[in-house]
Write a protein that holds these residues in place. Structure first.
Motif, PDB file in Angstrom:
ATOM      1  N   VAL A 287       0.825  -1.211   0.000  1.00 24.10           N
ATOM      2  CA  VAL A 287       0.000   0.000   0.000  1.00 24.10           C
ATOM      3  C   VAL A 287       0.859   1.260   0.000  1.00 24.10           C
ATOM      4  CG1 VAL A 287      -1.589   1.377   1.405  1.00 24.10           C
ATOM      5  CG2 VAL A 287      -2.034  -1.042   1.048  1.00 24.10           C
ATOM      6  N   ILE A 288       1.877   1.285   0.847  1.00 19.92           N
ATOM      7  CA  ILE A 288       2.666   2.516   0.980  1.00 19.92           C
ATOM      8  C   ILE A 288       3.511   2.779  -0.267  1.00 19.92           C
ATOM      9  CG2 ILE A 288       4.803   1.608   2.064  1.00 19.92           C
ATOM     10  CD1 ILE A 288       4.488   3.985   4.068  1.00 19.92           C
ATOM     11  N   LYS A 289       4.048   1.732  -0.896  1.00 20.19           N
ATOM     12  CA  LYS A 289       4.843   1.907  -2.105  1.00 20.19           C
ATOM     13  C   LYS A 289       3.968   2.348  -3.281  1.00 20.19           C
ATOM     14  CE  LYS A 289       7.774  -1.524  -2.865  1.00 20.19           C
ATOM     15  NZ  LYS A 289       8.242  -2.935  -2.895  1.00 20.19           N
ATOM     16  N   THR A 290       2.797   1.751  -3.401  1.00 20.66           N
ATOM     17  CA  THR A 290       1.890   2.113  -4.490  1.00 20.66           C
ATOM     18  C   THR A 290       1.343   3.523  -4.312  1.00 20.66           C
ATOM     19  OG1 THR A 290       1.248  -0.224  -4.719  1.00 20.66           O
ATOM     20  CG2 THR A 290      -0.180   1.419  -5.759  1.00 20.66           C
ATOM     21  N   SER A 291       1.045   3.896  -3.074  1.00 15.04           N
ATOM     22  CA  SER A 291       0.533   5.245  -2.794  1.00 15.04           C
ATOM     23  C   SER A 291       1.558   6.304  -3.169  1.00 15.04           C
ATOM     24  CB  SER A 291       0.175   5.378  -1.311  1.00 15.04           C
ATOM     25  OG  SER A 291      -0.851   4.487  -0.955  1.00 15.04           O
ATOM     26  N   ALA A 292       2.824   6.057  -2.815  1.00 16.99           N
ATOM     27  CA  ALA A 292       3.890   7.001  -3.152  1.00 16.99           C
ATOM     28  C   ALA A 292       4.085   7.077  -4.667  1.00 16.99           C
ATOM     29  CB  ALA A 292       5.192   6.592  -2.477  1.00 16.99           C
ATOM     30  N   LEU A 417      12.286   5.692  -2.544  1.00 21.07           N
ATOM     31  CA  LEU A 417      13.273   6.499  -3.253  1.00 21.07           C
ATOM     32  C   LEU A 417      13.116   6.479  -4.777  1.00 21.07           C
ATOM     33  CD1 LEU A 417      15.499   8.393  -2.374  1.00 21.07           C
ATOM     34  CD2 LEU A 417      17.147   6.508  -2.615  1.00 21.07           C
ATOM     35  N   PRO A 418      12.885   5.321  -5.426  1.00 15.78           N
ATOM     36  CA  PRO A 418      12.724   5.328  -6.888  1.00 15.78           C
ATOM     37  C   PRO A 418      11.604   6.250  -7.356  1.00 15.78           C
ATOM     38  CG  PRO A 418      13.071   3.100  -6.093  1.00 15.78           C
ATOM     39  CD  PRO A 418      12.878   3.938  -4.878  1.00 15.78           C
ATOM     40  N   SER A 460       9.866   4.741 -15.438  1.00 17.34           N
ATOM     41  CA  SER A 460       9.499   3.669 -14.507  1.00 17.34           C
ATOM     42  C   SER A 460       9.608   2.303 -15.172  1.00 17.34           C
ATOM     43  CB  SER A 460       8.064   3.873 -13.995  1.00 17.34           C
ATOM     44  OG  SER A 460       7.956   5.075 -13.266  1.00 17.34           O
ATOM     45  N   LYS A 461       9.237   2.255 -16.459  1.00 12.49           N
ATOM     46  CA  LYS A 461       9.322   1.008 -17.204  1.00 12.49           C
ATOM     47  C   LYS A 461      10.773   0.611 -17.434  1.00 12.49           C
ATOM     48  CE  LYS A 461       6.981  -2.194 -19.482  1.00 12.49           C
ATOM     49  NZ  LYS A 461       5.963  -3.055 -18.832  1.00 12.49           N
ATOM     50  N   ILE A 462      11.605   1.606 -17.793  1.00 12.56           N
ATOM     51  CA  ILE A 462      13.026   1.328 -18.046  1.00 12.56           C
ATOM     52  C   ILE A 462      13.713   0.834 -16.775  1.00 12.56           C
ATOM     53  CG2 ILE A 462      15.247   2.397 -18.617  1.00 12.56           C
ATOM     54  CD1 ILE A 462      13.721   4.265 -20.510  1.00 12.56           C
ATOM     55  N   LEU A 463      13.407   1.473 -15.653  1.00 16.45           N
ATOM     56  CA  LEU A 463      14.032   1.100 -14.377  1.00 16.45           C
ATOM     57  C   LEU A 463      13.341  -0.094 -13.708  1.00 16.45           C
ATOM     58  CD1 LEU A 463      14.744   4.643 -12.864  1.00 16.45           C
ATOM     59  CD2 LEU A 463      16.302   3.144 -14.137  1.00 16.45           C
ATOM     60  N   VAL A 465      10.387  -0.421 -12.270  1.00 15.61           N
ATOM     61  CA  VAL A 465       9.773  -0.117 -10.976  1.00 15.61           C
ATOM     62  C   VAL A 465       8.552  -1.012 -10.792  1.00 15.61           C
ATOM     63  CG1 VAL A 465       8.680   1.665  -9.571  1.00 15.61           C
ATOM     64  CG2 VAL A 465      10.597   2.252 -11.059  1.00 15.61           C
ATOM     65  N   GLN A 466       8.566  -1.804  -9.746  1.00 19.62           N
ATOM     66  CA  GLN A 466       7.531  -2.830  -9.523  1.00 19.62           C
ATOM     67  C   GLN A 466       6.135  -2.226  -9.384  1.00 19.62           C
ATOM     68  OE1 GLN A 466       8.262  -5.207  -6.056  1.00 19.62           O
ATOM     69  NE2 GLN A 466       6.365  -6.371  -6.252  1.00 19.62           N
ATOM     70  N   GLU A 467       6.060  -1.017  -8.823  1.00 21.08           N
ATOM     71  CA  GLU A 467       4.752  -0.408  -8.563  1.00 21.08           C
ATOM     72  C   GLU A 467       3.982  -0.108  -9.850  1.00 21.08           C
ATOM     73  OE1 GLU A 467       6.535  -1.126  -5.423  1.00 21.08           O
ATOM     74  OE2 GLU A 467       7.579   0.435  -6.584  1.00 21.08           O
ATOM     75  N   LEU A 468       4.688   0.046 -10.969  1.00 20.61           N
ATOM     76  CA  LEU A 468       3.998   0.256 -12.243  1.00 20.61           C
ATOM     77  C   LEU A 468       3.165  -0.969 -12.585  1.00 20.61           C
ATOM     78  CD1 LEU A 468       3.567   2.103 -14.692  1.00 20.61           C
ATOM     79  CD2 LEU A 468       5.557   1.020 -15.758  1.00 20.61           C
TER      80      LEU A 468
END
Length: 487
Positions: A287-292, A417-418, A460-463, A465-468
């Motif tokens: 929840v906290i990672k997706t919210s950020a 951070l990401p 986000s796609k290149i790096l 990022v899991q939240e995407l």
């Protein structure tokens, strides 16, 4: 219904509420900002602290206590209902009696009558607290969404009509009363609950022992949040408070919309698994990672496009609000994270820790505010104290959360951070693009928004990022529900 299904359903209806309810409020705010003067918003800003603090006292933290309790009885609900109603009547009497004193303090004669009328929302709101808590507890956000959308449409339409008729600040007063009245009436219509003629002292003590600490922490938070309105209203011109009030309102429609959506879904869901440590920790991290991932680019992006946004939507007369809005957006980046961290403490029943946190955070904020005033930094300096405080508050909240679950402050920062870095890269590029497109505000705004979204998704796609992917997995069921509803 499984935890995942319950969460997705809750997110779907909260998302619908977010887009419809807050979207309509935003449109109403745009129209009112064009019809009314900054001074009108400034007058309402002067009394927001009294209404907000009073609402917190009326609730007294009991609604959160009821939602958390998995074995609530009819007597429990009835006891809290009568307590809320009694307190609302008492506070209304106090505000009615002291309205003239408040008017003299702000040197604004209109305030006496306005306070005596607008304070009626306290009584109206007290009648809806139990009904709303019951629907939240059942994770019935579908009904809550219907209610809020209908209420916003009806009250917004009435408010615009009154504003166009030349009633000025009274259109804002009527908006608050109409919105709360319609919501309360619909809550009673959709949630078929009637209080019993009973008041159980044992029930009161049970919820008071948990709720009063939330009340005190909520009061401290509310007092400091609205202290900015009081300081600006007393030390500066009414139109300056109007510029600040509108900037806060627009920022809140974005930031607090995310906060309320996440908080009201996650709190009852996490409460249902409060005894399962691994599931609770995993759910909290997600929840906290997706919210950020959602809120960071939203706030940074809004700050980057602030000037063309305000000119296009509100007109040139609101340009002084831009700098206030930009700083408030940076403060708003951490609001969802503060609420989610506090959710864990509420789920764990640590209302005493929440109170302790608020005392620490607001003591530091008080020092910053006093220094800002003594050093003559003005409104800009005051808002900077809010920016600094929001980040420090996150560190404090995450520290106490780490005591309850295996997720330290350092781990939280590392996970966030990401999204933080990508958001600022996107924001800088979007802001610089705006400098080269200064001729047409609407075209500039459209291009900046499109470029910002594209950059954020691509990076986000290149790096990787899991939240995407997480966000995509959350949005896919929502889109399927929408498609199913259309078909």
């Amino acid at each position: 219904m499984s935890l995942k299904s319950k969460t997705i359903t809750g997110v779907f209806w909260s998302f619908t509420d977010l887009m419809a309810n807050h979207g309509i409020q935003f449109l109403v705010q745009i129209i009112l900002a064009r019809l009314l003067l900054p001074e009108h918003f400034g007058i309402i800003g002067m009394i927001l602290i009294f209404i907000s603090v009073s609402n917190a006292i009326v609730d007294s933290g009991f609604s959160q206590a009821l939602i958390r309790d998995q074995h609530t009885t009819q007597e429990d609900y009835s006891t809290v209902f009568y307590f809320n109603l009694f307190v609302s009547l008492a506070i209304y009497g106090i505000l009615f009696s002291t309205a003239n004193m408040i008017s003299v303090f702000f040197e604004e004669p209109q305030l006496t009558t306005i306070i005596r009328v607008i304070s009626l929302v306290l009584i109206i709101n007290s009648l809806a607290i139990i009904q709303k808590a019951m629907l939240v507890k059942k994770v019935d956000f579908k009904t809550l969404t219907k209610i809020s959308v209908i209420a916003v449409i009806l009250s917004g339409g009435l408010t615009i009509f009154i504003a166009m008729s030349g009633f000025g600040v009274w259109s804002l007063v009527i908006n608050m009363i109409a919105l709360q009245s319609i919501q309360t009436g619909l809550l009673w219509y959709f949630n078929k609950w009637i209080p019993s003629l009973t008041f159980k002292v044992q029930s009161f003590k049970k919820y008071y022992s948990f709720g009063y600490k939330l009340l005190l922490s909520g009061l401290i938070d509310t007092l400091f949040y609205y202290s900015y309105f009081v300081i600006i209203g007393k030390m500066h011109l009414t139109n300056q408070l109007g510029y600040y009030t509108n900037a806060v309102k627009i920022k809140d429609l974005a930031s607090f919309a995310i906060v309320s959506t996440v908080q009201r879904v996650t709190y009852p869901v996490l409460s249902s698994i409060q005894q399962e440590e691994e599931r609770l920790t995993f759910g909290f991290k997600s929840v906290i990672k997706t919210s950020a991932f959602i809120n960071f680019p939203l706030m940074v992006g809004l700050a980057a496009i602030a000037k063309p946004l305000f000119i296009v939507l509100f007109g040139d007369k609101w340009i002084p609000s831009v700098i206030y809005f930009q700083l408030l957006c940076f403060a708003g980046m951490f609001y969802p994270l503060l609420s989610i961290n506090q959710n864990i403490l509420q789920v764990k029943g640590k209302s005493n820790v929440i109170l302790k946190m608020e005392i620490i955070k607001k003591s530091l904020l008080a020092i910053l505010i006093v220094l800002s005033i003594l050093l003559g930094f003005g409104i800009i300096g005051l808002i900077w104290t809010s920016v600094i405080s929001s980040f420090v508050s996150f560190l404090i909240n995450s520290y106490y959360t780490a005591i309850e679950i295996k997720y330290s402050s350092i781990e939280q920062i590392r996970d966030l951070l990401p999204s933080f870095i990508i958001s600022f890269i996107m924001g800088i590029i979007v802001f610089e693009v705006g400098k080269f497109m200064d001729s047409n505000d609407l075209l500039q705004l459209i291009c900046q928004i499109a470029i910002g979204i594209a950059i954020y998704i691509i990076v986000s796609k290149i790096l990787r990022v899991q939240e995407l992917d997480t966000l995509y997995q959350m949005v896919l069921p929502i889109l399927k529900k929408i498609k199913g509803g259309v078909e």
